[in-house]
Design a protein around this motif. Structure first.
Motif, short mmCIF file in Angstrom:
data_model
loop_
_atom_site.label_atom_id
_atom_site.label_comp_id
_atom_site.label_asym_id
_atom_site.label_seq_id
_atom_site.Cartn_x
_atom_site.Cartn_y
_atom_site.Cartn_z
N ASP A 38 11.70 -21.89 -6.43
CA ASP A 38 10.48 -22.61 -5.67
C ASP A 38 9.25 -22.38 -6.41
O ASP A 38 8.89 -21.73 -7.23
CB ASP A 38 10.35 -21.74 -4.26
N ARG A 40 6.60 -21.62 -5.03
CA ARG A 40 5.87 -20.77 -4.42
C ARG A 40 6.55 -19.29 -5.04
O ARG A 40 7.33 -18.94 -4.30
CB ARG A 40 5.61 -20.67 -2.97
N TYR A 170 9.91 -41.10 3.93
CA TYR A 170 10.81 -40.13 4.14
C TYR A 170 12.39 -41.07 4.31
O TYR A 170 13.41 -40.78 3.73
CB TYR A 170 10.91 -39.46 5.46
N1 LIG Z 1 13.80 -29.33 8.55
C1 LIG Z 1 14.42 -30.34 8.99
O1 LIG Z 1 14.41 -30.73 10.13
C2 LIG Z 1 15.19 -31.06 7.93
C3 LIG Z 1 16.05 -32.01 8.58
C4 LIG Z 1 16.82 -32.73 7.81
C5 LIG Z 1 16.41 -32.79 6.29
N2 LIG Z 1 15.86 -31.59 5.86
C6 LIG Z 1 15.65 -31.41 4.44
O2 LIG Z 1 15.98 -30.20 3.81
C7 LIG Z 1 15.17 -30.07 2.92
C8 LIG Z 1 14.49 -28.71 3.11
O3 LIG Z 1 13.58 -28.99 4.15
P1 LIG Z 1 12.69 -27.73 4.87
O4 LIG Z 1 12.35 -27.94 6.25
O5 LIG Z 1 13.33 -26.38 4.53
O6 LIG Z 1 11.46 -27.93 4.03
P2 LIG Z 1 10.05 -26.87 3.87
O7 LIG Z 1 8.89 -27.39 3.84
O8 LIG Z 1 10.32 -25.63 4.98
O9 LIG Z 1 10.56 -25.92 2.55
C9 LIG Z 1 10.20 -26.79 1.39
C10 LIG Z 1 10.26 -25.95 0.25
O10 LIG Z 1 10.39 -26.40 -1.12
C11 LIG Z 1 9.10 -26.06 -1.80
N3 LIG Z 1 8.60 -27.01 -2.73
C12 LIG Z 1 7.63 -27.98 -2.73
N4 LIG Z 1 7.41 -28.88 -3.57
C13 LIG Z 1 8.19 -28.09 -4.69
C14 LIG Z 1 8.40 -28.74 -5.92
N5 LIG Z 1 7.62 -29.43 -6.64
N6 LIG Z 1 9.13 -27.79 -6.65
C15 LIG Z 1 9.77 -26.56 -6.24
N7 LIG Z 1 9.65 -26.24 -4.76
C16 LIG Z 1 8.87 -27.23 -4.00
C17 LIG Z 1 8.07 -25.53 -1.00
O11 LIG Z 1 7.22 -24.49 -1.45
C18 LIG Z 1 9.09 -24.93 0.18
O12 LIG Z 1 9.28 -23.56 0.00
C19 LIG Z 1 14.36 -31.08 2.58
O13 LIG Z 1 15.01 -31.97 1.64
C20 LIG Z 1 14.13 -31.91 3.88
O14 LIG Z 1 14.02 -33.18 3.65
C21 LIG Z 1 15.19 -30.82 6.65
#
Ligand SMILES: NC(=O)c1ccc[n+]([C@@H]2O[C@H](COP(=O)([O-])OP(=O)(O)OC[C@H]3O[C@@H](n4cnc5c(N)ncnc54)[C@H](O)[C@@H]3O)[C@@H](O)[C@H]2O)c1
Length: 258
Positions: A38, A40, A170
């Motif tokens: 990550d 972070r 998105y």
């Molecule tokens: N949460 C939902 O409802 C949902 C539904 C469908 C699909 N998704 C997909 O699942 C995946 C994860 O979603 P989430 O809800 O856990 O997101 P989130 O925002 O909770 O977590 C995303 C993580 O990505 C990290 N990140 C951001 N930019 C980065 C970079 N440049 N390099 C490395 N790390 C980076 C952030 O620090 C964070 O820890 C995404 O692709 C999202 O589109 C999520």
């Protein structure tokens, strides 16, 4: 503990996020080694130590920015140095800028390009660089996180009366991720590398009750899903049980997209 992923080393980008943390825990729980990758680093380290407290030696943190080739290469090198191999990468990071999430009329050209570039561009970069490594290794597994909104047109009506919307970026990103998956699967024919996608429906994360109710109206039973509801499909795609699945998309959405 089940052993479906016995000793498989799996890099999860965005591993410190909502789904990433759960994915890493599921990998460790299934006998694999989860690399929490990550941007972070501190959050990644906290996630890895929490998982390792329950599953010793099964989680490790690494700093990764999916939009930087240097960072991706350094992640591959450090994981390989520590564990000797990498079995899979899950493209799960969710980069977005401060203006992400606006309604169509309010999205500027610059923000559109920035958000699409970071996200689908980052998934491309990670896939390209890991595929290069996997080729040399003799095989590997790439899983791309898409979404139901990469599959079907948005249901804008479920957002009415809330500040939420389905951002145009998105839809473009996630449909792009699905076709990137098919492109890579075919391009990598004969290399021992397979590429598949997961398209989840919405995941519960404190959304307004009115929205949850409208959303549920389109589902077959539960409505919005819990993070845990995606673990079966993730472990399946990472495991040898899906050895001959390639270029596919698995939708997990309680029928929302029907
Ligand atoms: N949460 C939902 O409802 C949902 C539904 C469908 C699909 N998704 C997909 O699942 C995946 C994860 O979603 P989430 O809800 O856990 O997101 P989130 O925002 O909770 O977590 C995303 C993580 O990505 C990290 N990140 C951001 N930019 C980065 C970079 N440049 N390099 C490395 N790390 C980076 C952030 O620090 C964070 O820890 C995404 O692709 C999202 O589109 C999520």
């Amino acid at each position: 503990m089940n052993e479906a992923l016995k000793k498989k080393v799996v890099v999860v980008t965005g591993g410190a996020g909502l789904l990433g943390r759960e994915f890493c825990a599921a990998i460790a729980q299934s006998g694999g080694i989860a690399i929490v990758a990550d941007r972070r680093l501190e959050d990644a380290q906290r996630t890895a130590s929490e998982i390792a407290a329950a599953y010793e030696g099964r989680a490790w943190a690494v700093e990764l920015d999916i939009t930087s080739k240097t960072s991706v290469l350094s992640c591959i090198a450090s994981v390989c140095d520590k564990f000797g191999r990498i079995d899979a990468v899950v493209n799960n990071a969710y980069p977005r800028n401060a203006h992400y999430g606006r309604k169509l009329e309010d999205v500027t050209y610059e923000d559109f390009c920035d958000n699409v570039g970071m996200h689908v561009g980052g998934y491309f970069l990670v896939s390209q660089q890991f595929a290069g490594f996997f080729r040399q290794q003799g095989g590997g597994n790439i899983i791309n996180m898409s979404s139901i909104y990469g599959v079907v047109a948005p249901r804008f009506e479920v957002y009415e009366g809330t500040p939420m919307t389905m951002p145009v970026e998105y839809a473009v990103i996630k449909s792009g991720v699905l076709h990137l998956t098919r492109y890579l699967a075919k391009y990598l024919k004969g290399t021992g590398i397979r590429v598949n996608a997961i398209s989840p429906g919405g995941i519960l994360d404190g959304q307004p009750a009115a929205f949850l109710e409208k959303y549920k109206g389109h589902c077959m039973s539960k409505g919005m899903l819990d993070k845990r509801d995606l673990m079966g499909v993730l472990v399946f795609l990472l495991s040898d049980a899906s050895a001959y699945m390639n270029g596919q998309n698995l939708t997990v959405d309680d029928g929302f997209s029907l």
